[in-house]
Write a protein that holds these residues in place. Structure first.
Motif, PDB file in Angstrom:
ATOM      1  N   LYS A 157       0.887  -1.162   0.000  1.00 33.06           N
ATOM      2  CA  LYS A 157       0.000   0.000   0.000  1.00 33.06           C
ATOM      3  C   LYS A 157       0.926   1.213   0.000  1.00 33.06           C
ATOM      4  O   LYS A 157       1.716   1.411   0.928  1.00 33.06           O
ATOM      5  CB  LYS A 157      -0.888   0.000   1.249  1.00 33.06           C
ATOM      6  N   VAL A 158       0.828   2.023  -1.065  1.00 31.94           N
ATOM      7  CA  VAL A 158       1.760   3.139  -1.229  1.00 31.94           C
ATOM      8  C   VAL A 158       1.017   4.453  -1.381  1.00 31.94           C
ATOM      9  O   VAL A 158      -0.116   4.496  -1.846  1.00 31.94           O
ATOM     10  CB  VAL A 158       2.695   2.924  -2.444  1.00 31.94           C
ATOM     11  N   GLN A 159       1.677   5.534  -0.935  1.00 33.11           N
ATOM     12  CA  GLN A 159       1.187   6.901  -1.096  1.00 33.11           C
ATOM     13  C   GLN A 159       2.321   7.747  -1.635  1.00 33.11           C
ATOM     14  O   GLN A 159       3.491   7.351  -1.571  1.00 33.11           O
ATOM     15  CB  GLN A 159       0.731   7.468   0.247  1.00 33.11           C
ATOM     16  N   LYS A 160       1.991   8.926  -2.127  1.00 34.83           N
ATOM     17  CA  LYS A 160       3.008   9.827  -2.653  1.00 34.83           C
ATOM     18  C   LYS A 160       3.971  10.224  -1.536  1.00 34.83           C
ATOM     19  O   LYS A 160       3.576  10.423  -0.387  1.00 34.83           O
ATOM     20  CB  LYS A 160       2.346  11.071  -3.256  1.00 34.83           C
ATOM     21  N   ASP A 161       5.255  10.339  -1.876  1.00 34.96           N
ATOM     22  CA  ASP A 161       6.348  10.721  -0.975  1.00 34.96           C
ATOM     23  C   ASP A 161       6.603   9.699   0.129  1.00 34.96           C
ATOM     24  O   ASP A 161       7.261  10.019   1.125  1.00 34.96           O
ATOM     25  CB  ASP A 161       6.100  12.107  -0.351  1.00 34.96           C
ATOM     26  N   GLN A 162       6.146   8.473  -0.018  1.00 29.32           N
ATOM     27  CA  GLN A 162       6.397   7.418   0.963  1.00 29.32           C
ATOM     28  C   GLN A 162       7.692   6.699   0.604  1.00 29.32           C
ATOM     29  O   GLN A 162       8.020   6.522  -0.563  1.00 29.32           O
ATOM     30  CB  GLN A 162       5.224   6.430   0.967  1.00 29.32           C
ATOM     31  N   ARG A 163       8.429   6.279   1.617  1.00 21.89           N
ATOM     32  CA  ARG A 163       9.659   5.519   1.420  1.00 21.89           C
ATOM     33  C   ARG A 163       9.392   4.087   1.880  1.00 21.89           C
ATOM     34  O   ARG A 163       8.988   3.869   3.026  1.00 21.89           O
ATOM     35  CB  ARG A 163      10.796   6.129   2.226  1.00 21.89           C
ATOM     36  N   ILE A 164       9.619   3.104   0.987  1.00 19.97           N
ATOM     37  CA  ILE A 164       9.394   1.707   1.353  1.00 19.97           C
ATOM     38  C   ILE A 164      10.599   0.865   0.957  1.00 19.97           C
ATOM     39  O   ILE A 164      11.420   1.259   0.114  1.00 19.97           O
ATOM     40  CB  ILE A 164       8.113   1.137   0.696  1.00 19.97           C
ATOM     41  N   TYR A 165      10.707  -0.303   1.579  1.00 14.53           N
ATOM     42  CA  TYR A 165      11.749  -1.274   1.286  1.00 14.53           C
ATOM     43  C   TYR A 165      11.110  -2.443   0.560  1.00 14.53           C
ATOM     44  O   TYR A 165      10.120  -3.007   1.017  1.00 14.53           O
ATOM     45  CB  TYR A 165      12.420  -1.760   2.576  1.00 14.53           C
ATOM     46  N   VAL A 166      11.669  -2.813  -0.580  1.00  9.14           N
ATOM     47  CA  VAL A 166      11.143  -3.912  -1.386  1.00  9.14           C
ATOM     48  C   VAL A 166      12.285  -4.877  -1.697  1.00  9.14           C
ATOM     49  O   VAL A 166      13.461  -4.569  -1.466  1.00  9.14           O
ATOM     50  CB  VAL A 166      10.515  -3.396  -2.702  1.00  9.14           C
ATOM     51  N   ASN A 167      11.930  -6.058  -2.227  1.00 15.17           N
ATOM     52  CA  ASN A 167      12.970  -6.993  -2.661  1.00 15.17           C
ATOM     53  C   ASN A 167      13.856  -6.310  -3.686  1.00 15.17           C
ATOM     54  O   ASN A 167      13.433  -5.398  -4.382  1.00 15.17           O
ATOM     55  CB  ASN A 167      12.344  -8.243  -3.264  1.00 15.17           C
ATOM     56  N   ARG A 168      15.090  -6.777  -3.818  1.00 13.96           N
ATOM     57  CA  ARG A 168      16.090  -6.136  -4.664  1.00 13.96           C
ATOM     58  C   ARG A 168      15.569  -5.920  -6.083  1.00 13.96           C
ATOM     59  O   ARG A 168      15.062  -6.834  -6.725  1.00 13.96           O
ATOM     60  CB  ARG A 168      17.351  -7.005  -4.697  1.00 13.96           C
ATOM     61  N   LEU A 169      15.681  -4.674  -6.549  1.00 15.56           N
ATOM     62  CA  LEU A 169      15.301  -4.294  -7.903  1.00 15.56           C
ATOM     63  C   LEU A 169      16.553  -4.044  -8.722  1.00 15.56           C
ATOM     64  O   LEU A 169      17.596  -3.646  -8.185  1.00 15.56           O
ATOM     65  CB  LEU A 169      14.456  -3.014  -7.890  1.00 15.56           C
ATOM     66  N   GLU A 170      16.441  -4.228 -10.031  1.00 17.82           N
ATOM     67  CA  GLU A 170      17.563  -3.914 -10.907  1.00 17.82           C
ATOM     68  C   GLU A 170      17.569  -2.417 -11.169  1.00 17.82           C
ATOM     69  O   GLU A 170      16.520  -1.793 -11.272  1.00 17.82           O
ATOM     70  CB  GLU A 170      17.431  -4.672 -12.218  1.00 17.82           C
ATOM     71  N   GLY A 171      18.744  -1.850 -11.286  1.00 19.91           N
ATOM     72  CA  GLY A 171      18.877  -0.416 -11.545  1.00 19.91           C
ATOM     73  C   GLY A 171      19.797   0.218 -10.533  1.00 19.91           C
ATOM     74  O   GLY A 171      19.960  -0.258  -9.409  1.00 19.91           O
ATOM     75  N   GLU A 172      20.395   1.314 -10.931  1.00 17.26           N
ATOM     76  CA  GLU A 172      21.322   2.046 -10.081  1.00 17.26           C
ATOM     77  C   GLU A 172      20.567   2.984  -9.137  1.00 17.26           C
ATOM     78  O   GLU A 172      19.401   3.321  -9.374  1.00 17.26           O
ATOM     79  CB  GLU A 172      22.282   2.873 -10.950  1.00 17.26           C
TER      80      GLU A 172
END
Length: 178
Positions: A13-28
């Motif tokens: 569940k996400v909102q604007k300007d929220q910081r969350i931790y997710v499983n490793r994503l590709e990208g720098e």
């Protein structure tokens, strides 16, 4: 406004300007990412539910950093056997900042893929229509070959029982023993 979005196999569940931790994503770190598997949106009481996803809605985010989660301890023990094993690991995760939720990344490439798939399906149907005719002729040949092979097969001859010793020999054996 909030949304339920699927990111790396998990729902958040996400909102604007929220910081969350997710499983490793590709990208720098600092790269922009977009998640189009939005399952539900709520805009001040106006709820929209996807079946299974809402088309044309995406969640935009920025990758902040890649890091490791807290250590997880795995301890195994079998009673009265002297067996104890202690292991652990740290899961690789990515911290992301949600930039916005909204319409904007409608799948424009999907119709092209659908058109290509329909063209491929049409060519496959044409090829399939031609192939069964060839298979029927080979099936007739195989049936005729089986019909010819059946009369040629013979049953094996029955085995004859082993010959018995004559009674005279038995009497001779008894005399020789004496």
């Amino acid at each position: 406004m909030y949304a339920i979005v699927e990111i790396a196999g998990h729902q958040y569940k996400v909102q604007k300007d929220q910081r969350i931790y997710v499983n490793r994503l590709e990208g720098e770190a600092g790269a922009k990412v977009s998640f189009d598997r939005v399952l539900l949106t709520d805009d001040n009481g106006k709820v929209e539910v996807g079946a299974p996803v809402i088309e044309g809605v995406a969640v935009k985010a920025t990758i902040l950093e890649h890091l490791k989660a807290d250590k997880v301890i795995i301890f195994k023990k079998k009673r009265r056997k002297g067996y104890k094993v202690k292991n652990g690991h740290r899961q690789a995760i990515t911290s992301i900042q949600i930039e916005g939720i909204g319409k904007g990344t409608a799948k424009k490439a999907a119709p092209k893929k659908a058109e290509a798939k329909t063209e491929e399906a049409a060519t496959e149907k044409k090829a399939a229509a031609k192939k069964p005719a060839a298979k029927k002729t080979t099936a007739k040949k195989a049936d005729s070959a089986k019909a010819e092979a059946k009369p040629a097969a013979k049953k094996p001859a029955a085995k004859k029982p082993a010959a018995k010793k004559p009674a005279a020999k038995k009497a001779d054996d008894k005399k020789s023993e004496e």
